[in-house]
Design a protein around this motif. Structure first.
Motif, PDB file in Angstrom:
ATOM      1  N   UNK A 134      16.916  13.073  -0.183  1.00 40.69           N
ATOM      2  CA  UNK A 134      18.041  12.869  -1.087  1.00 40.69           C
ATOM      3  C   UNK A 134      19.442  12.922  -0.457  1.00 40.69           C
ATOM      4  N   UNK A 135      19.742  13.803   0.501  1.00 39.01           N
ATOM      5  CA  UNK A 135      21.133  13.834   0.983  1.00 39.01           C
ATOM      6  C   UNK A 135      21.642  12.481   1.462  1.00 39.01           C
ATOM      7  N   UNK A 136      20.856  11.778   2.281  1.00 37.72           N
ATOM      8  CA  UNK A 136      21.288  10.465   2.784  1.00 37.72           C
ATOM      9  C   UNK A 136      21.392   9.445   1.659  1.00 37.72           C
ATOM     10  N   UNK A 137      20.486   9.513   0.694  1.00 37.37           N
ATOM     11  CA  UNK A 137      20.508   8.547  -0.404  1.00 37.37           C
ATOM     12  C   UNK A 137      21.715   8.781  -1.304  1.00 37.37           C
ATOM     13  N   UNK A 138      22.066  10.034  -1.537  1.00 40.85           N
ATOM     14  CA  UNK A 138      23.281  10.332  -2.296  1.00 40.85           C
ATOM     15  C   UNK A 138      24.510   9.739  -1.595  1.00 40.85           C
ATOM     16  N   UNK A 139      24.598   9.958  -0.274  1.00 39.98           N
ATOM     17  CA  UNK A 139      25.756   9.465   0.472  1.00 39.98           C
ATOM     18  C   UNK A 139      25.861   7.941   0.387  1.00 39.98           C
ATOM     19  N   UNK A 140      24.713   7.264   0.550  1.00 43.75           N
ATOM     20  CA  UNK A 140      24.752   5.802   0.575  1.00 43.75           C
ATOM     21  C   UNK A 140      25.048   5.228  -0.812  1.00 43.75           C
ATOM     22  N   UNK A 141      24.467   5.821  -1.855  1.00 40.95           N
ATOM     23  CA  UNK A 141      24.749   5.346  -3.207  1.00 40.95           C
ATOM     24  C   UNK A 141      26.231   5.528  -3.547  1.00 40.95           C
ATOM     25  N   UNK A 142      26.772   6.670  -3.146  1.00 40.74           N
ATOM     26  CA  UNK A 142      28.197   6.924  -3.421  1.00 40.74           C
ATOM     27  C   UNK A 142      29.072   5.968  -2.615  1.00 40.74           C
ATOM     28  N   UNK A 143      28.670   5.654  -1.377  1.00 41.62           N
ATOM     29  CA  UNK A 143      29.430   4.703  -0.555  1.00 41.62           C
ATOM     30  C   UNK A 143      29.391   3.313  -1.178  1.00 41.62           C
ATOM     31  N   UNK A 144      28.220   2.920  -1.708  1.00 46.93           N
ATOM     32  CA  UNK A 144      28.109   1.611  -2.354  1.00 46.93           C
ATOM     33  C   UNK A 144      29.023   1.544  -3.581  1.00 46.93           C
ATOM     34  N   UNK A 145      29.084   2.617  -4.348  1.00 44.00           N
ATOM     35  CA  UNK A 145      29.969   2.641  -5.518  1.00 44.00           C
ATOM     36  C   UNK A 145      31.429   2.504  -5.101  1.00 44.00           C
ATOM     37  N   UNK A 146      31.772   3.040  -3.928  1.00 43.66           N
ATOM     38  CA  UNK A 146      33.151   3.022  -3.450  1.00 43.66           C
ATOM     39  C   UNK A 146      33.587   1.620  -3.027  1.00 43.66           C
ATOM     40  N   UNK A 147      32.681   0.832  -2.445  1.00 43.36           N
ATOM     41  CA  UNK A 147      33.078  -0.458  -1.860  1.00 43.36           C
ATOM     42  C   UNK A 147      32.738  -1.648  -2.757  1.00 43.36           C
ATOM     43  N   UNK A 148      32.052  -1.408  -3.877  1.00 43.32           N
ATOM     44  CA  UNK A 148      31.626  -2.519  -4.724  1.00 43.32           C
ATOM     45  C   UNK A 148      32.367  -2.496  -6.055  1.00 43.32           C
ATOM     46  N   UNK A 149      32.064  -3.460  -6.895  1.00 44.66           N
ATOM     47  CA  UNK A 149      32.679  -3.524  -8.217  1.00 44.66           C
ATOM     48  C   UNK A 149      31.695  -4.168  -9.181  1.00 44.66           C
ATOM     49  N   UNK A 150      32.047  -4.167 -10.470  1.00 45.94           N
ATOM     50  CA  UNK A 150      31.224  -4.832 -11.464  1.00 45.94           C
ATOM     51  C   UNK A 150      29.825  -4.249 -11.566  1.00 45.94           C
ATOM     52  N   UNK A 151      28.853  -5.132 -11.741  1.00 41.90           N
ATOM     53  CA  UNK A 151      27.471  -4.716 -11.950  1.00 41.90           C
ATOM     54  C   UNK A 151      26.928  -3.944 -10.749  1.00 41.90           C
ATOM     55  N   UNK A 152      27.285  -4.372  -9.550  1.00 41.17           N
ATOM     56  CA  UNK A 152      26.785  -3.696  -8.348  1.00 41.17           C
ATOM     57  C   UNK A 152      27.279  -2.251  -8.298  1.00 41.17           C
ATOM     58  N   UNK A 153      28.510  -2.024  -8.682  1.00 37.64           N
ATOM     59  CA  UNK A 153      29.034  -0.660  -8.720  1.00 37.64           C
ATOM     60  C   UNK A 153      28.319   0.167  -9.781  1.00 37.64           C
TER      61      UNK A 153
END
Length: 409
Positions: A134-153
């Motif tokens: 989970x630690x790595x998956x939390x980091x990557x999901x949060x990073x994706x939310x930071x750099x994306x928008x719309x449905x992907x975010x």
């Protein structure tokens, strides 16, 4: 482990005295006699129902883990999961800060693939392995939310919320109250940002579980109903994920009602859950990905019906429900659910007075989901009761034989 009941009793006594509470007052709050409290504090009575354990803890204003000593003492190797738990806590605390992630995060579709791996680990009750991922998956999901928008975010936040759910389940199984609480808070936060109409109800489903620790049975039912109302329209339309969540929330409400001693409502909730399971069975559309990790089925309703019967103190009803239901319903459930089911049957057979069958069921539970069962207070209580009863039986047999042989003469 054989001394655990005495140590639990001592912890209860210390917590009671810390409050200046007489035994009689605790007995009245629990609906028991003063003699019962005295025997429990001396390790002669087991707290063999989760509802009872949580009620004692709530009256003493402590967490149930404070009474039973969870996480249980074990070898350094077995405690390594706490390293992963600390890493997850760090990620959850910095939820609204820029994520520390090198490179470009993968797409939401790829991250959902990682979540599927967590589903498999959850089904196997491999809670330590879940925490490691989970630690790595939390980091990557949060990073994706930071750099994306719309449905992907929105999907990134949905993944984050579901990771919170996996954290919550594993932390409950291993006994980590701080991680449980924070996972629930972050699940609610990320669910609101996800755009997923069912996820807020899933976050409430988690909160209901947490309310059990403080024996807030009525509030737990009220919160279940709030969550049910939020997805009622989608349930009526037959949306598969909403039907699954609706049925699961009814099971949460059934357990809450049973622990509150509300027999009629418990039966009604089980009936509602059974109706939802029937709707799932009638679904004929394309396969639906269980993105919320709510394993709901007729078998799940079956094992909950047994569990709530035990919470109501009706072990004979629990055994009758098991007798009249086909084993194939349980066979298709994941190891985590089947392990819990066999643990419940062990308790039922113990209360029936059949220690052999109780031990057989407990052995089956341990083989099916060893991490879950070895860390579960009710499994440990059941095993202690079997051992104590066997010791007493052996002592009595030896005494009678000694009398016959006139060894004291």
């Amino acid at each position: 482990m054989l001394e655990e009941a005495e140590e639990i009793g001592r912890r209860v006594r210390r917590a009671r005295l810390r409050l200046g509470m007489p035994q009689a007052d605790l007995a009245a709050a629990l609906g028991k006699t003063q003699g019962w409290v005295s025997k429990m504090e001396n390790g002669l009575i087991e707290l063999d129902r989760v509802g009872l354990l949580n009620l004692v803890a709530a009256e003493l204003h402590v967490h149930p883990n404070d009474l039973i000593g969870r996480p249980y003492n074990s070898s350094p190797a077995e405690n390594q999961w706490q390293v992963s738990a600390a890493s997850i806590l760090r990620e959850l605390r910095r939820y609204d800060l820029a994520p520390v992630f090198e490179g470009t995060p993968r797409s939401s579709g790829e991250l959902w693939g990682e979540v599927t791996r967590l589903h498999r680990l959850r089904d196997a009750a491999a809670n330590v392995a879940i925490l490691r991922v989970l630690p790595d998956l939390f980091r990557e999901a949060r990073a994706l939310a930071e750099v994306s928008s719309g449905h992907e975010q929105e999907e990134a936040y949905a993944i984050y919320a579901v990771c919170c759910k996996f954290t919550h389940t594993a932390a409950h199984a291993l006994g980590h109250p701080e991680l449980i609480a924070m996972a629930g808070e972050r699940a609610a936060w990320s669910a609101r940002l996800s755009g997923d109409p069912v996820l807020p109800a899933v976050a409430d489903w988690m909160r209901v579980w947490d309310m059990w620790a403080t024996a807030d049975w009525s509030d737990a039912v009220t919160l279940s109903d709030k969550a049910l109302a939020g997805i009622q329209r989608d349930y009526e339309r037959g949306e598969p994920l909403a039907v699954r969540a609706w049925g699961t929330l009814q099971l949460r409400a059934a357990v809450s009602s049973a622990r509150g001693g509300r027999t009629s409502e418990t039966e009604d909730r089980i009936a509602h859950a059974r109706a939802a399971a029937d709707r799932i069975g009638e679904y004929t559309g394309p396969p639906v990905y269980d993105r919320h990790s709510l394993t709901f089925s007729p078998g799940n309703v079956h094992i909950h019906a047994i569990s709530v019967a035990l919470e109501l103190g009706k072990h004979d009803s629990a055994l009758e429900i098991d007798r009249r239901t086909g084993p194939e319903l349980v066979a298709v459930l994941p190891n985590s659910r089947r392990g819990h089911h066999h643990m419940d049957l062990a308790r039922a057979w113990l209360w029936e007075g059949n220690r052999d069958k109780a031990l057989t069921e407990l052995e089956t539970a341990e083989r099916t989901a060893p991490q879950l069962i070895r860390n579960h207070p009710i499994a440990r209580s059941t095993l202690r009761s079997i051992v104590y009863a066997e010791r007493s039986s052996t002592r009595e047999k030896l005494r009678r034989m000694s009398d016959r042989f006139r060894l004291d003469g």
